[in-house]
Design a protein around this motif. Structure first.
Motif, PDB file in Angstrom:
ATOM      1  N   LEU A 183       0.819  -1.218   0.000  1.00 18.67           N
ATOM      2  CA  LEU A 183       0.000   0.000   0.000  1.00 18.67           C
ATOM      3  C   LEU A 183       0.851   1.266   0.000  1.00 18.67           C
ATOM      4  CD1 LEU A 183      -2.846  -1.017   2.471  1.00 18.67           C
ATOM      5  CD2 LEU A 183      -2.636  -1.475   0.042  1.00 18.67           C
ATOM      6  N   ASP A 184       2.176   1.093   0.163  1.00 23.27           N
ATOM      7  CA  ASP A 184       3.067   2.259   0.118  1.00 23.27           C
ATOM      8  C   ASP A 184       3.365   2.699  -1.312  1.00 23.27           C
ATOM      9  OD1 ASP A 184       3.293   2.757   2.786  1.00 23.27           O
ATOM     10  OD2 ASP A 184       4.878   1.283   3.068  1.00 23.27           O
ATOM     11  N   SER A 185       2.925   1.916  -2.271  1.00 20.77           N
ATOM     12  CA  SER A 185       3.071   2.359  -3.662  1.00 20.77           C
ATOM     13  C   SER A 185       1.734   2.193  -4.368  1.00 20.77           C
ATOM     14  CB  SER A 185       4.169   1.577  -4.371  1.00 20.77           C
ATOM     15  OG  SER A 185       3.920   0.211  -4.268  1.00 20.77           O
ATOM     16  N   ARG A 186       1.565   2.967  -5.428  1.00 23.66           N
ATOM     17  CA  ARG A 186       0.293   2.935  -6.143  1.00 23.66           C
ATOM     18  C   ARG A 186       0.124   1.604  -6.869  1.00 23.66           C
ATOM     19  NH1 ARG A 186      -0.941   6.536 -10.132  1.00 23.66           N
ATOM     20  NH2 ARG A 186       1.218   6.819 -10.742  1.00 23.66           N
ATOM     21  N   TRP A 230      -1.168   1.156  -9.826  1.00 26.54           N
ATOM     22  CA  TRP A 230      -1.004   1.304 -11.283  1.00 26.54           C
ATOM     23  C   TRP A 230       0.377   0.869 -11.782  1.00 26.54           C
ATOM     24  CZ3 TRP A 230      -3.037   1.033 -15.686  1.00 26.54           C
ATOM     25  CH2 TRP A 230      -2.557   1.720 -16.804  1.00 26.54           C
ATOM     26  N   TRP A 236       0.587  -2.796 -11.824  1.00 26.98           N
ATOM     27  CA  TRP A 236      -0.263  -3.365 -12.872  1.00 26.98           C
ATOM     28  C   TRP A 236       0.427  -3.239 -14.232  1.00 26.98           C
ATOM     29  CZ3 TRP A 236      -2.874  -2.597 -17.363  1.00 26.98           C
ATOM     30  CH2 TRP A 236      -3.903  -3.499 -17.649  1.00 26.98           C
TER      31      TRP A 236
END
Lengths: 118, 239
Positions: free
Chosen positions: B55-58, B60, B63
């Motif tokens: 959760l510390d990085s997006r 997207w 993906w």
């Protein structure tokens, strides 16, 4: 039927891409937050601390209770935490009626807000 | 941030993305995977795991990483199906390690393949005597294929001139109490025939049947929900 079968995964992927980019897509169109930044800055510079405090509470509600609800799937936890920390720093500065501290916290918030989801 | 909700949404994204991407990549058998394919699978899984819980990085960029890895794998698959030379270059090719009963030391050295490995893999193929082997080949996935010398090969029905009926695959007619009409039509049969067959077996309706299939020679296999098995005769294999 074949077209429908092919469209289902394409539609799903499109929805996923949209969800993961909601903050990036929509946040430039959100005017309420920058307006509140301006209001707080003007109030602090004019020494109207009651109004600045009122607007900061409004900013908290707008940001933490409304915008973050749907943006949370598309942004970093750190980005949200930074904005909340900025907000509390701003609250503290307004409480002690510190103009330079308030403006400093506000500009940090502006920077964090403008880079949200990008 | 409501972390569990974010993880749930991200998990749904990662799960269905992987499902769609793996369907795009096709049905390559796990047993046919080369070491590189295996590493690719682990990497794609690792990116999907990060997408879900980091959760510390997006989500997207993770993906996009997932998409790129899948795209590259698909590209390699496409290239290797189009060009035999590139297929050999990218995937490698089988290596003969025993030829005409002789061990190919040079080939084994190139593969960093020890005699212990060879003997072990031969044992896994039920070959305990290396003198029985005519050819042994290390496949691209690292498995060993063995051709025994003619005198050590099993006798087949053909060797003994025994006449055999061609085997056929059974077609499902009833599955979980439901008649599969498309299969019935494929067999050029109808419900009249089905009910007739069921009646012969004292079965009133397809709903009583858990599974029913028919081989090409007409042999039927029927399993009922109520099997009427005498519990005293059941062999218990549990502890």
């Amino acid at each position: 039927m074949k077209i429908v079968k092919a469209l289902i995964p394409i539609a799903l992927i499109a929805v996923f891409v949209f969800v993961m980019n909601t903050a990036f897509i929509f946040h430039p169109f959100i005017k309420s937050i920058p307006e509140l930044f301006d209001d707080i800055e003007n109030s602090a510079l004019n020494g109207d601390w009651d109004k600045a405090s009122e607007k900061t509470d409004a900013l908290y509600k707008e940001l933490a209770q409304k915008k973050f609800r749907w943006m949370q799937f598309a942004i970093e936890r750190k980005e949200m935490n930074n904005l909340i920390i900025n907000l509390y720093k701003l609250k503290g500065c307004i409480k002690i009626e510190d103009v330079s501290g308030s403006v400093d916290a506000l500009y940090e918030m502006r920077a964090n807000w403008s880079h949200l989801g990008s | 941030m409501n972390e569990p909700i974010v993880v749930i949404v991200r998990s749904i994204i990662a799960f269905f993305t992987l499902l769609i991407f793996t369907r795009v990549l096709g049905k390559q058998q796990i047993s046919q995977l080369t070491f590189f394919d295996y590493i690719l699978g682990i990497t794609i899984g690792s990116v999907a795991a990060s997408l879900t819980t980091d959760l510390d990085s997006r989500a997207w960029p993770h993906w996009v990483g997932l998409f790129m890895w899948t795209l590259l794998v698909w590209l390699i698959q496409w290239i290797t199906t189009k060009s035999r030379k590139l297929s050999i270059y990218l995937d490698g090719e089988p290596t003969i390690v025993i030829m005409n009963g002789k061990i190919m030391e040079d080939a084994m050295k190139k593969l960093r393949y020890r005699i212990d490995d060879l003997v072990e893999q031969l044992r896994q193929k039920d070959v305990y005597d290396i003198t029985q082997v005519e050819f042994a080949i290390i496949e691209k996935d690292g498995r060993l294929s063995v051709l025994k010398k003619a005198e050590h090969q099993s006798v087949t029905r053909k060797d003994m001139n025994v006449a055999v009926q061609p085997e056929s695959v059974a077609t499902e007619i009833i599955y979980d109490g439901v008649v599969i009409y498309s299969n019935l039509r494929q067999l050029k049969l109808d419900t009249k025939w089905l009910y007739g067959e069921l009646k012969k077996m004292n079965i009133d309706s397809p709903g009583e049947v858990m599974y029913m299939s028919r081989k090409q020679d007409g042999t039927l296999y029927v399993d009922l929900y109520k099997d009427h098995i005498n519990r005293d005769n059941v062999t218990d294999i549990t502890d």
